[in-house]
Design a protein around this motif. Sequence first.
Motif, PDB file in Angstrom:
ATOM      1  N   GLY A  43      -2.634  -5.675 -23.270  1.00  0.00           N
ATOM      2  CA  GLY A  43      -2.868  -5.506 -21.843  1.00  0.00           C
ATOM      3  C   GLY A  43      -2.779  -4.077 -21.349  1.00  0.00           C
ATOM      4  N   ALA A  44      -3.438  -3.828 -20.188  1.00  0.00           N
ATOM      5  CA  ALA A  44      -3.390  -2.540 -19.506  1.00  0.00           C
ATOM      6  C   ALA A  44      -2.132  -2.471 -18.650  1.00  0.00           C
ATOM      7  CB  ALA A  44      -4.635  -2.369 -18.643  1.00  0.00           C
ATOM      8  N   PRO A  45      -1.620  -1.271 -18.356  1.00  0.00           N
ATOM      9  CA  PRO A  45      -0.374  -1.154 -17.583  1.00  0.00           C
ATOM     10  C   PRO A  45      -0.527  -1.656 -16.151  1.00  0.00           C
ATOM     11  CG  PRO A  45      -1.382   0.997 -17.915  1.00  0.00           C
ATOM     12  CD  PRO A  45      -2.144   0.042 -18.761  1.00  0.00           C
ATOM     13  N   VAL A  46       0.586  -2.182 -15.617  1.00  0.00           N
ATOM     14  CA  VAL A  46       0.670  -2.623 -14.223  1.00  0.00           C
ATOM     15  C   VAL A  46       1.776  -1.811 -13.558  1.00  0.00           C
ATOM     16  CG1 VAL A  46       1.102  -4.534 -12.657  1.00  0.00           C
ATOM     17  CG2 VAL A  46      -0.100  -4.939 -14.812  1.00  0.00           C
ATOM     18  N   VAL A  47       1.473  -1.177 -12.430  1.00  0.00           N
ATOM     19  CA  VAL A  47       2.432  -0.351 -11.703  1.00  0.00           C
ATOM     20  C   VAL A  47       2.730  -1.013 -10.366  1.00  0.00           C
ATOM     21  CG1 VAL A  47       2.935   1.910 -10.726  1.00  0.00           C
ATOM     22  CG2 VAL A  47       1.567   1.728 -12.819  1.00  0.00           C
ATOM     23  N   LEU A  48       3.998  -1.286 -10.103  1.00  0.00           N
ATOM     24  CA  LEU A  48       4.437  -1.842  -8.822  1.00  0.00           C
ATOM     25  C   LEU A  48       4.968  -0.701  -7.971  1.00  0.00           C
ATOM     26  CD1 LEU A  48       6.285  -5.054 -10.082  1.00  0.00           C
ATOM     27  CD2 LEU A  48       3.917  -4.813  -9.313  1.00  0.00           C
ATOM     28  N   LEU A  49       4.299  -0.442  -6.861  1.00  0.00           N
ATOM     29  CA  LEU A  49       4.636   0.683  -5.981  1.00  0.00           C
ATOM     30  C   LEU A  49       5.376   0.167  -4.754  1.00  0.00           C
ATOM     31  CD1 LEU A  49       4.420   3.646  -5.100  1.00  0.00           C
ATOM     32  CD2 LEU A  49       2.141   3.124  -4.196  1.00  0.00           C
ATOM     33  N   ASP A  50       6.585   0.645  -4.557  1.00  0.00           N
ATOM     34  CA  ASP A  50       7.398   0.265  -3.398  1.00  0.00           C
ATOM     35  C   ASP A  50       6.732   0.789  -2.122  1.00  0.00           C
ATOM     36  OD1 ASP A  50       9.333  -0.263  -1.522  1.00  0.00           O
ATOM     37  OD2 ASP A  50      10.978   0.692  -2.602  1.00  0.00           O
ATOM     38  N   ALA A  51       6.302  -0.137  -1.249  1.00  0.00           N
ATOM     39  CA  ALA A  51       5.628   0.244  -0.003  1.00  0.00           C
ATOM     40  C   ALA A  51       6.463  -0.123   1.208  1.00  0.00           C
ATOM     41  CB  ALA A  51       4.258  -0.418   0.081  1.00  0.00           C
ATOM     42  N   SER A  52       7.790  -0.147   1.049  1.00  0.00           N
ATOM     43  CA  SER A  52       8.661  -0.423   2.190  1.00  0.00           C
ATOM     44  C   SER A  52       8.796   0.826   3.052  1.00  0.00           C
ATOM     45  CB  SER A  52      10.031  -0.885   1.712  1.00  0.00           C
ATOM     46  OG  SER A  52      10.641   0.114   0.917  1.00  0.00           O
ATOM     47  N   LEU A  53       9.269   0.641   4.271  1.00  0.00           N
ATOM     48  CA  LEU A  53       9.351   1.741   5.228  1.00  0.00           C
ATOM     49  C   LEU A  53      10.258   2.865   4.752  1.00  0.00           C
ATOM     50  CD1 LEU A  53       9.596  -0.392   8.499  1.00  0.00           C
ATOM     51  CD2 LEU A  53       7.674   1.057   7.829  1.00  0.00           C
ATOM     52  N   SER A  54      11.250   2.541   3.927  1.00  0.00           N
ATOM     53  CA  SER A  54      12.170   3.577   3.460  1.00  0.00           C
ATOM     54  C   SER A  54      11.464   4.613   2.588  1.00  0.00           C
ATOM     55  CB  SER A  54      13.321   2.939   2.676  1.00  0.00           C
ATOM     56  OG  SER A  54      12.841   2.247   1.534  1.00  0.00           O
ATOM     57  N   MET A  55      10.340   4.248   1.961  1.00  0.00           N
ATOM     58  CA  MET A  55       9.607   5.205   1.127  1.00  0.00           C
ATOM     59  C   MET A  55       8.943   6.289   1.960  1.00  0.00           C
ATOM     60  SD  MET A  55       9.936   4.469  -2.112  1.00  0.00           S
ATOM     61  CE  MET A  55       8.531   5.230  -2.921  1.00  0.00           C
ATOM     62  N   GLY A  56       8.794   6.055   3.257  1.00  0.00           N
ATOM     63  CA  GLY A  56       8.216   7.071   4.124  1.00  0.00           C
ATOM     64  C   GLY A  56       9.231   8.020   4.704  1.00  0.00           C
ATOM     65  N   VAL A  57      10.526   7.795   4.421  1.00  0.00           N
ATOM     66  CA  VAL A  57      11.594   8.660   4.931  1.00  0.00           C
ATOM     67  C   VAL A  57      11.962   9.659   3.840  1.00  0.00           C
ATOM     68  CG1 VAL A  57      13.933   8.747   5.831  1.00  0.00           C
ATOM     69  CG2 VAL A  57      12.452   6.817   6.398  1.00  0.00           C
ATOM     70  N   GLY A  58      11.962  10.945   4.162  1.00  0.00           N
ATOM     71  CA  GLY A  58      12.358  11.942   3.179  1.00  0.00           C
ATOM     72  C   GLY A  58      11.205  12.540   2.398  1.00  0.00           C
ATOM     73  N   GLY A  59       9.948  12.181   2.705  1.00  0.00           N
ATOM     74  CA  GLY A  59       8.792  12.832   2.112  1.00  0.00           C
ATOM     75  C   GLY A  59       8.485  12.459   0.685  1.00  0.00           C
ATOM     76  N   ASN A  60       8.835  11.217   0.248  1.00  0.00           N
ATOM     77  CA  ASN A  60       8.586  10.815  -1.134  1.00  0.00           C
ATOM     78  C   ASN A  60       7.293  10.028  -1.321  1.00  0.00           C
ATOM     79  OD1 ASN A  60      10.830  11.975  -2.338  1.00  0.00           O
ATOM     80  ND2 ASN A  60      12.129  10.217  -1.891  1.00  0.00           N
ATOM     81  N   TRP A  61       6.584   9.705  -0.259  1.00  0.00           N
ATOM     82  CA  TRP A  61       5.431   8.818  -0.404  1.00  0.00           C
ATOM     83  C   TRP A  61       4.306   9.462  -1.218  1.00  0.00           C
ATOM     84  CZ3 TRP A  61       4.330   4.132  -0.808  1.00  0.00           C
ATOM     85  CH2 TRP A  61       3.048   3.627  -0.610  1.00  0.00           C
ATOM     86  N   SER A  62       4.013  10.718  -0.977  1.00  0.00           N
ATOM     87  CA  SER A  62       2.955  11.389  -1.743  1.00  0.00           C
ATOM     88  C   SER A  62       3.323  11.471  -3.211  1.00  0.00           C
ATOM     89  CB  SER A  62       2.705  12.791  -1.182  1.00  0.00           C
ATOM     90  OG  SER A  62       2.236  12.724   0.157  1.00  0.00           O
ATOM     91  N   ALA A  63       4.577  11.800  -3.506  1.00  0.00           N
ATOM     92  CA  ALA A  63       5.020  11.855  -4.901  1.00  0.00           C
ATOM     93  C   ALA A  63       4.966  10.478  -5.554  1.00  0.00           C
ATOM     94  CB  ALA A  63       6.436  12.420  -4.974  1.00  0.00           C
ATOM     95  N   ALA A  64       5.268   9.431  -4.774  1.00  0.00           N
ATOM     96  CA  ALA A  64       5.231   8.075  -5.320  1.00  0.00           C
ATOM     97  C   ALA A  64       3.798   7.672  -5.669  1.00  0.00           C
ATOM     98  CB  ALA A  64       5.832   7.096  -4.326  1.00  0.00           C
ATOM     99  N   ILE A  65       2.818   8.041  -4.835  1.00  0.00           N
ATOM    100  CA  ILE A  65       1.415   7.724  -5.115  1.00  0.00           C
ATOM    101  C   ILE A  65       0.952   8.446  -6.375  1.00  0.00           C
ATOM    102  CG2 ILE A  65      -0.938   7.996  -4.272  1.00  0.00           C
ATOM    103  CD1 ILE A  65       0.078   7.522  -1.470  1.00  0.00           C
ATOM    104  N   ASP A  66       1.299   9.733  -6.501  1.00  0.00           N
ATOM    105  CA  ASP A  66       0.897  10.499  -7.688  1.00  0.00           C
ATOM    106  C   ASP A  66       1.530   9.922  -8.952  1.00  0.00           C
ATOM    107  OD1 ASP A  66      -0.526  12.124  -5.978  1.00  0.00           O
ATOM    108  OD2 ASP A  66       1.028  13.678  -5.881  1.00  0.00           O
ATOM    109  N   THR A  67       2.791   9.537  -8.870  1.00  0.00           N
ATOM    110  CA  THR A  67       3.477   8.969 -10.030  1.00  0.00           C
ATOM    111  C   THR A  67       2.853   7.647 -10.436  1.00  0.00           C
ATOM    112  OG1 THR A  67       5.550  10.022  -9.332  1.00  0.00           O
ATOM    113  CG2 THR A  67       5.710   8.211 -10.923  1.00  0.00           C
ATOM    114  N   ALA A  68       2.571   6.790  -9.459  1.00  0.00           N
ATOM    115  CA  ALA A  68       1.967   5.496  -9.770  1.00  0.00           C
ATOM    116  C   ALA A  68       0.581   5.665 -10.391  1.00  0.00           C
ATOM    117  CB  ALA A  68       1.880   4.651  -8.503  1.00  0.00           C
ATOM    118  N   SER A  69      -0.211   6.607  -9.881  1.00  0.00           N
ATOM    119  CA  SER A  69      -1.554   6.837 -10.426  1.00  0.00           C
ATOM    120  C   SER A  69      -1.482   7.341 -11.860  1.00  0.00           C
ATOM    121  CB  SER A  69      -2.309   7.832  -9.549  1.00  0.00           C
ATOM    122  OG  SER A  69      -2.441   7.348  -8.226  1.00  0.00           O
ATOM    123  N   ALA A  70      -0.515   8.225 -12.148  1.00  0.00           N
ATOM    124  CA  ALA A  70      -0.386   8.740 -13.504  1.00  0.00           C
ATOM    125  C   ALA A  70       0.060   7.657 -14.478  1.00  0.00           C
ATOM    126  CB  ALA A  70       0.609   9.906 -13.519  1.00  0.00           C
TER     127      ALA A  70
END
Length: 612
Positions: free
Chosen positions: A59-86
């Motif tokens: 199988g191909a990899p599956v990435v679960l990305l936390d999309a809760s409101l806390s991910m938008g606090v502290g500026g981690n959302w862009s880094a989380a998207i880049d990490t999930a894509s990689a």
Amino acid sequence: MLIVVVGALVTAVWAGYVYLWREQLGLQGAAMSLLRTIGVSALLVLLVNPGRASRLAIGAPVVLLDASLSMGVGGNWSAAIDTASALAGPDGTILRFGSWIAPFDTQPPRAGATRLGNALRVARAAEGPIHVVTDGEVEDMGAILPDLLADIRFVVLPRDTVVDAAVLDVSLPRRIQQGDSVRVEITVGVWGTNAPRRAEIEIVADDRIVAAREVDLPMSPGVSRRSLAFGPGQLSAGDHVLGIRVNLDGDAVPEDDERQRIVTVTEHPAVVMLADSPDWESRFFVSELTELVGTTVKAYAHVIADEWIDMHSLEPIIEGVVRREASRAGLLATRAESAVAQGFGTEAPALWRWPAGLGSKTGYATGDWYPRSQVPPSPLAGQLGLVEWDSLPPLLGLVQLGSEDADWAAVTARLGRRGVSRPILIGRDSARVRLLTTTGAGLWRWAFRGGASREAYRTLLAAGIDWLLGAEPRLSASRIKATAVAVRDQPIVFEWLTTAQPDSAFVSIASLTGDSGSTALLRFDAQGKATHHLPPGVYRWGVRGETGASGLTVVEQYSAEYLPRRVAVGSGGTAQASALMERFARERWLLFVVVVLALAAEWGWRHMRGLP
């Protein structure tokens, strides 16, 4: 495999005896012994057919990305998207999770909860290695089965520490009398390095500030409780949405700075309840009456000596306050034998007494008293005649009063369904005051039982209050109610309050903070409840075909996701997805070749040596 080992040893010993001892063939005998041993051993392996389990990556990899409101606090959302894509790569799949599971997109996180369990179940069905990108604040981590967490790789991006002040909770009366002052209790939390120690708290109603105060804040991180009050005349009669907010310099999370509450200001005279003690009868009376009537309900219990408590908040109340409220009451309800409680509010224009079951045995008859289905003529008969009295549990006892205490009886009961009927609710209407007396004890069991029994109890209270206040039947409760205030991403719960509930109903919803309006189809479950999600805002709702079935609902911007919470998971683990596969000896063709070649070579060699 023990059979194979033993067989190989026996074969080796026997071949060595034949070729080396009897035939005396030297090195050639040793070679032929080895060929026989190899051939017979391979043949034994094929006969026993042992198996071996192994895991194969699929199988191909599956990435679960936390999309809760806390991910938008502290500026981690862009880094989380880049990490999930990689981690997903060109062939992988990315799923957003939080309150629900959704396909990947780059929109800001908006889920009001972080629940991982269901997302892991979905990812397991894809049969690929699983990666989880989160800030570590997973709510249901302790409830996830260990099997779901096996071979999972967690990539944790902790939120940055920022300055934040939040209104965590607000306590204030749901209904107030017009002309009363309102006291608001506010719980404030502070987080972040070098957070200011002072802030301003405001209460806003109808787009204007009705109260403001600068307060001291606790040292970060910390929580404190502050109070604020605004005087009479600030709010007109009707429903009002109050905004309670804290203003802090440098606050990086403005979404949790304000909480909202609905307050109803009534013009009807207040209802005051006085009780000798907060027993079941008085507590159920106050609870149901608070939901039922469209006016303020204040309740006080006389615990010891001159000490009283508020039955809503359980806070101590001085006797002077109780006496003042009783004197201002439009309707006074008493469940008391003490002279102190009975002496309050004697000038009230309406009085409802509940003396039964207070401990006095004078004129008190115990037993199972069943209400009669036939309702006597009375001012309350129009409403009480709709109740199914035969389905109610019996009362525990009954106070027998003289005929001089009543002009009419609204409901009657018989002991064990036999004998003479006795009144359990009587009324008197004089020139100066209207009086109701409940002679039955144990009516709280009707409300506790729920269903038709609770509906009968509420109908009895509504009819009594309407008559005592000299009103048309307008104080009766709606047949449906909804959540008054919900936090962001929390559903609005509509609850049908009667037993005759439909399977579904259409609800018209109009936004008071925007131009949008909609119609929702509610489908009620067996408990008479239905849910509907709405975005943050203030809404007026109404049920089609139900007169008076309407209300006001607020969905706050606030969410607990904005607040710093315990990190329940750390980075680590290995993302592996594999299938368990078992292969047997007979599936390996090389073993058949070994058997044939080894035994054929031995036979040919023997033939060349002239051996039989």
